[in-house]
Design an enzyme around this catalytic site. Structure first.
Site, PDB file in Angstrom:
ATOM      1  N   ASN A  82       0.872  -1.177   0.000  1.00 59.02           N
ATOM      2  CA  ASN A  82       0.000   0.000   0.000  1.00 59.02           C
ATOM      3  C   ASN A  82       0.904   1.220   0.000  1.00 59.02           C
ATOM      4  OD1 ASN A  82      -2.331  -1.466   0.229  1.00 59.02           O
ATOM      5  ND2 ASN A  82      -2.536  -1.195   2.434  1.00 59.02           N
ATOM      6  N   ASP A  98      -4.276  -5.805   2.626  1.00 65.83           N
ATOM      7  CA  ASP A  98      -5.399  -6.680   2.987  1.00 65.83           C
ATOM      8  C   ASP A  98      -5.194  -8.109   2.497  1.00 65.83           C
ATOM      9  OD1 ASP A  98      -6.982  -4.811   4.379  1.00 65.83           O
ATOM     10  OD2 ASP A  98      -7.431  -3.840   2.463  1.00 65.83           O
ATOM     11  N   PRO A 100      -4.508 -11.350   8.047  1.00 59.61           N
ATOM     12  CA  PRO A 100      -5.253 -11.142   9.306  1.00 59.61           C
ATOM     13  C   PRO A 100      -5.531  -9.657   9.484  1.00 59.61           C
ATOM     14  CG  PRO A 100      -2.944 -11.664   9.747  1.00 59.61           C
ATOM     15  CD  PRO A 100      -3.140 -11.852   8.282  1.00 59.61           C
ATOM     16  N   ASP A 101      -6.685  -9.314  10.052  1.00 57.90           N
ATOM     17  CA  ASP A 101      -6.960  -7.915  10.398  1.00 57.90           C
ATOM     18  C   ASP A 101      -6.435  -7.704  11.824  1.00 57.90           C
ATOM     19  OD1 ASP A 101      -8.131  -5.465  11.313  1.00 57.90           O
ATOM     20  OD2 ASP A 101      -9.419  -5.558   9.534  1.00 57.90           O
ATOM     21  N   ILE A 102      -5.283  -7.052  11.908  1.00 57.99           N
ATOM     22  CA  ILE A 102      -4.578  -6.932  13.189  1.00 57.99           C
ATOM     23  C   ILE A 102      -5.412  -6.136  14.189  1.00 57.99           C
ATOM     24  CG2 ILE A 102      -2.442  -6.128  14.279  1.00 57.99           C
ATOM     25  CD1 ILE A 102      -1.160  -6.305  11.398  1.00 57.99           C
ATOM     26  N   LYS A 156     -16.282   0.983   9.218  1.00 58.32           N
ATOM     27  CA  LYS A 156     -15.096   0.257   9.729  1.00 58.32           C
ATOM     28  C   LYS A 156     -15.052   0.292  11.245  1.00 58.32           C
ATOM     29  CE  LYS A 156     -12.208   0.712   5.721  1.00 58.32           C
ATOM     30  NZ  LYS A 156     -11.139   1.395   5.022  1.00 58.32           N
ATOM     31  N   LYS A 188     -15.088  -3.156  13.232  1.00 59.32           N
ATOM     32  CA  LYS A 188     -13.912  -3.569  14.021  1.00 59.32           C
ATOM     33  C   LYS A 188     -14.104  -3.301  15.515  1.00 59.32           C
ATOM     34  CE  LYS A 188     -10.916  -2.689  10.024  1.00 59.32           C
ATOM     35  NZ  LYS A 188      -9.597  -2.900   9.461  1.00 59.32           N
TER      36      LYS A 188
END
Ligand code: C5P
Length: 394
Positions: free
Chosen positions: A208, A277, A303-305, A335, A339
C-alpha cells in the site's frame, strides 16, 4: 521543564542574531511572555529597539542599567522565568557558561539561574569543530544544559558545514515538544505505522502507498507527553523518534506477530499502518521469469490486526485510521462499527505522503473535525482527545 509561559531570551554576538527577531515573533505569537537580554556584541548585529518592539518590554544589555530597583538584574530577571534560551549562543558565550564565568549580565544571570537553560549554538564550522568548543559543549551537556542543534549547511562566512543556528521554526518545534503536558506518564502506547510488503517473489511485492509519517508523528507526540512507546513499523525512509522501542517488520503477518509479542500491558493501541489486505497465496522462492503475456497471482486475505486486538476480552483502548477516497465518513464509520473501535480517525487519501493532513475523529458521540495542520500538531491534538476520552471513562 514546567509549562513555558515566561521565557528569558538571551542573544549573543553572532550573525544569526538577526534570526532571533523571527524567533521572538514566533514565541510571542504562542502567548509566551519574553524578556530579552542582549550582550554588547549582540547589539552590533541587531538593535535592542527591534527586540523591544517585538517583545513589548525594555531590553536589558548591561548589569549596570539603573532600571531594576535593587540593582540586581542578574538575579531578578530570571526569577520568574520558566526557562532561559540563549539563541544564538556564540563560541565565546558557550566557553563562559562551561567555565562558570559571570562577567556580563547574560552570563551572570545564567550562573545565577534557578530554571532550565537551553542554548542554540551558532558559529563558523571550524569554531564548532574545534576541540575546545567540543569540550565546552560536553561540559554543558554534563551540566544538564540543553543544546539545540546546531544545524549544518551554508554559513554566512561562505563556508559550509556544522555550526548554523537552528531555524527559528525548528527551535519552536523543540520548545513545543518540551512544553507538552506529561498527560501519558506511566502509560504504554503501541503504534503500528507505514506500509507492509507482501512478497510475490524475492524481488517483487504488493504494498500500500504509505509514508509512515502520521504513525511516526504519533510516536513522537506520545513520547512528548510521557508515554512509553512501542512503534512497529513497516518499511519507511523516516528517521524514527529516539527513546521509543522500534520493531521493524515487512509483511502483515510479521506485523501481526510483533503486535501480539508486544501487546502485554499496553494501555492504548493506535493502528496507523496501511496493512495490505491480501498477500500472494504462494510466493515464489525464485524470481518469476517473464514468459507469458498474462500472469495470474492468487491472493489470500491477511489477518486484520486491529480487529483482532479490539476483539480481545480485555483490549487496550483501540484507535484505528481509515484513508478513504470517497464517502469518507460513511466508510470510516462502517469500519469503526465492524472492528468494534471506540475511535477511528479518517483522512482523505490525497494527504498521503504529505507533512500536513486534515483529519476527522469519529466516536460514539459523532464526528470531531480538526483544522488542517502539520501531522505532528494533529498527532498532539489526537492524543489530547484520547486523554480526554480515557479520563471520562475512568
Ligand atoms: O485497511 P482498512 O481501511 O480496513 O484499515 C482500517 C484500520 O485497520 C487501520 O487502522 C489499519 O491499520 C487497520 N488494519 C489492520 N489490519 C489489516 C487491515 C487494516 O490492522 N489487515
Amino acid at each position: 521543564m514546567q509549562k513555558l509561559n515566561h521565557l528569558l531570551l538571551g542573544i549573543t554576538g553572532g550573525i544569526a542574531a538577526y534570526k532571533s527577531a523571527e524567533l521572538l515573533r514566533l514565541l510571542t505569537s504562542k502567548g509566551i511572555s519574553v524578556q530579552v537580554v542582549m550582550t554588547e556584541a549582540a547589539c552590533q548585529f541587531i538593535t535592542p529597539a527591534t527586540m523591544q518592539a517585538l517583545s513589548g518590554k525594555p531590553v536589558f544589555t548591561s548589569q549596570w542599567e539603573g532600571n531594576v530597583p535593587n540593582g540586581m538584574p542578574h538575579i531578578d530577571l530570571s526569577r520568574n522565568m520558566d526557562a532561559i534560551l540563549v539563541a544564538p549562543a556564540s563560541a565565546d558565550f558557550i566557553s563562559k557558561i562551561a567555565h562558570g564565568s559571570a562577567n556580563d549580565l547574560l552570563s551572570a544571570l545564567c550562573l545565577a539561574r534557578n530554571c532550565p537553560l537551553l542554548i542554540a549554538p551558532s558559529m563558523n564550522k571550524h569554531m564548532w569543530e574545534n576541540p575546545a568548543t567540543q569540550r565546552n559543549i560536553q561540559q554543558l551537556v554534563n551540566d544538564n544544559i540543553l543544546v539545540l542543534g546546531p544545524d549544518s549547511g551554508d554559513q554566512a562566512c561562505g563556508e559550509n558545514g556544522p555550526g548554523r543556528m537552528l531555524d527559528p521554526l525548528a527551535i519552536m518545534s523543540i520548545l513545543t515538544a518540551l512544553n507538552q503536558p506529561k498527560l501519558f506518564q506511566n502509560k504504554r502506547i503501541l503504534i503500528t505505522a507505514g506500509p507492509t510488503i507482501e512478497s510475490i517473489d524475492p524481488v517483487r511485492g504488493i504494498t500500500n502507498f504509505s509514508s509512515g509519517k502520521m504513525g511516526y508523528c504519533l510516536a513522537q507526540a506520545a513520547l512528548e507527553v510521557g508515554a512509553e512507546v512501542t512503534l512497529i513499523s513497516g518499511p519507511t525512509s523516516l528517521e524514527p523518534p529516539s527513546n521509543c522501542k522500534l520493531v521493524h517488520v515487512r509483511s502483515a503477518q510479521d506485523m501481526f506477530n510483533e503486535v501480539k509479542n508486544n501487546l502485554a500491558d499496553q494501555d492504548i493501541f493506535i493502528s496507523v499502518a496501511a496493512v495490505a489486505d491480501y498477500r500472494p497465496a504462494n510466493p515464489s522462492l525464485q524470481k518469476i521469469k517473464k514468459n507469458s503475456k498474462v500472469l495470474t497471482i492468487d491472493l489470500i486475505e491477511n489477518p486484520d490486526i486491529l480487529a483482532y486486538v479490539a476483539g480481545l476480552s480485555n483490549p487496550p483502548f483501540c484507535v484505528g485510521f481509515a484513508a478513504e477516497s470517497e464517502n469518507i465518513m460513511v466508510h470510516a464509520e462502517e469500519k469503526r462499527q465492524k472492528k468494534k473501535l471506540p475511535v477511528i480517525v479518517v483522512n482523505h487519501t490525497s494527504v498521503m505522503g504529505q507533512d500536513h493532513s486534515q483529519i476527522t475523529i469519529l466516536d460514539d458521540e459523532g464526528t470531531h473535525s480538526l483544522a488542517p495542520a502539520l501531522k505532528i500538531d494533529l498527532a498532539r491534538e489526537l492524543l489530547d482527545f484520547i486523554h480526554h476520552k480515557l479520563q471520562l471513562s475512568d
